[in-house]
Design a protein around this motif. Structure first.
Motif, short mmCIF file in Angstrom:
data_model
loop_
_atom_site.label_atom_id
_atom_site.label_comp_id
_atom_site.label_asym_id
_atom_site.label_seq_id
_atom_site.Cartn_x
_atom_site.Cartn_y
_atom_site.Cartn_z
N LEU A 199 -0.94 4.75 -0.39
CA LEU A 199 -1.97 5.61 0.20
C LEU A 199 -3.19 4.84 0.72
O LEU A 199 -3.79 5.21 1.73
CB LEU A 199 -2.42 6.69 -0.79
N VAL A 254 -2.82 13.23 3.51
CA VAL A 254 -3.00 12.51 2.24
C VAL A 254 -3.59 13.45 1.19
O VAL A 254 -3.12 13.52 0.05
CB VAL A 254 -3.91 11.26 2.44
N VAL A 312 3.72 11.82 3.64
CA VAL A 312 2.48 11.86 4.42
C VAL A 312 2.82 12.01 5.91
O VAL A 312 2.22 12.83 6.63
CB VAL A 312 1.61 10.60 4.19
#
Ligand code: IPM
Ligand code: MN
Length: 360
Positions: free
Chosen positions: A303, A329, A356
């Motif tokens: 991330l 996210v 994502v």
């Protein structure tokens, strides 16, 4: 014809290439949705290349990278290379040669993410650190004399000139004007806080403070100015992070407080940064390291790299595309991931990257 951007990819060491690959998935998804094109060129700069060739960076590396619109970096640092060689020879060298004088590091707690700071949530932990990235103790003069004797002397000096300080402050004031709490509908004022140490570093932070007040008063009277000593800043980052809006500070203080900030936002797995040259080529990276322990296992959290990719698009002017990545996210941290820690996400690295991208 749709817009297109040339992006240099520096996967680097350890888990760097793995997280970068996931970042690219989101970039591609956002590009397809918003009708622009990304042309990627890979470079093999890093520890493996150094061990193979004995060369840390080719002499023309900075010129080569300058041909691109932006640089997307994974991680630098190899367990078989002595600490400092690659960090100074690649990461810092590129920051300095490309004059990326801003290191922009948001401290943002995403929804659903556990923070070690008791009683605080996404409303409270949401500010940005503007770290000066071209000077200070990182580039000051230094050296060792009489090495190995009782009289050994080591010097590493914190050096700033007015030019470096002023351009960083101007960037930070502009940033606060554009993205401060008032501008984001989250408060009454846009505030820039200077983080220093005027009680001890009475030369360097005197320069910073005078420039801060002069520039603020003459050109940014609409921005509220605060001042914090760096040690007190660490205290408030835990006790009352909601006080902060945009913070600006020198290189070493910025380095230190953003690791603390990263922990408050749930760890290195989500902390992204941009090395920005507002007039040149910028480089975006997850701020964590190369995590040799987790390399090749498909367990590292991508991330931070994905968020760094969003910052890159934002800086390139693709604001809506960047916002889409961020929203995806946030959706995944809120609704899917069990934890942000490597191996404990409840999903693999590639699964998180896919989720994502699909969300976008
Ligand atoms: C960072 C890192 C680097 C720094 C190191 C790896 C040189 O800690 O990006 O924060 O000190 O700037
Ligand atoms: Mn650091």
């Amino acid at each position: 014809m749709s817009k297109s951007y040339n992006i240099a990819l520096l996967g680097g060491d350890g888990t760097g290439p793995e997280v970068l690959a996931e970042g690219i998935k989101s970039l591609e998804a956002a590009a397809a949705k918003h009708d622009f094109k990304l042309n990627f060129t890979e470079y093999d700069y890093g520890g493996e290349r150094y061990l193979r060739t004995g060369e840390v960076l080719p002499p023309d590396a900075a010129d080569e990278l300058r041909k691109h619109d932006a640089i997307f970096l994974g991680a630098i640092g190899h367990p078989d290379v002595k600490p400092g060689i690659l960090e100074k020879g690649i990461l810092l060298k590129l920051r300095f040669e490309l004059d990326q004088y801003i290191n922009l590091r948001p401290v943002k707690l995403y929804p659903g993410v556990e923070t070690p700071v008791k009683g605080k949530g996404p409303e409270e932990i949401d500010y940005v650190v503007v770290r000066e990235n071209s000077g200070g103790i990182y580039t000051g003069t230094g050296g060792i004399t009489m090495k190995g004797t009782e009289h050994e002397v080591a010097v590493q000096s914190m050096v700033y000139n007015y030019h470096q300080v002023a351009r960083c402050l101007r960037y930070a004031f502009e940033y606060a004007r554009k993205h401060g709490k008032k501008s984001r509908g989250k408060g009454e004022e846009n505030t820039l806080g200077l983080v220093g140490k005027t009680n001890v570093l009475t030369f360097v932070y005197d320069l910073w403070e005078r420039a801060f007040n002069d520039i603020g008063e003459s050109d940014f009277a609409d921005i509220r100015r605060d001042y914090y000593h760096v040690d007190a800043t660490c205290m408030w980052m835990i006790k009352s992070p909601e006080w902060f809006d945009v913070l600006v500070t020198g290189n070493i203080f910025g380095d230190i407080i953003t690791d603390l900030g990263a922990m408050t936002q749930g760890g290195m797995g989500i902390a992204a940064g941009g090395n920005i040259n507002p007039e040149g080529v910028s480089m975006f990276e997850p701020i964590g390291g190369s995590a040799p322990k987790y390399t090749g296992q498909n367990v590292i959290n991508p991330l931070a790299a994905i968020c760094a990719g969003a910052m890159m698009l934002d800086t390139l002017g693709e604001t809506a595309a960047a916002a889409d990545i961020e929203a995806s996210v946030a959706d995944i941290t809120a609704n899917k991931l069990k934890s942000l820690a490597a191996g404990r996400m409840g999903y693999s690295t590639t699964e998180v990257g896919d989720m994502v991208a699909e969300g976008i």
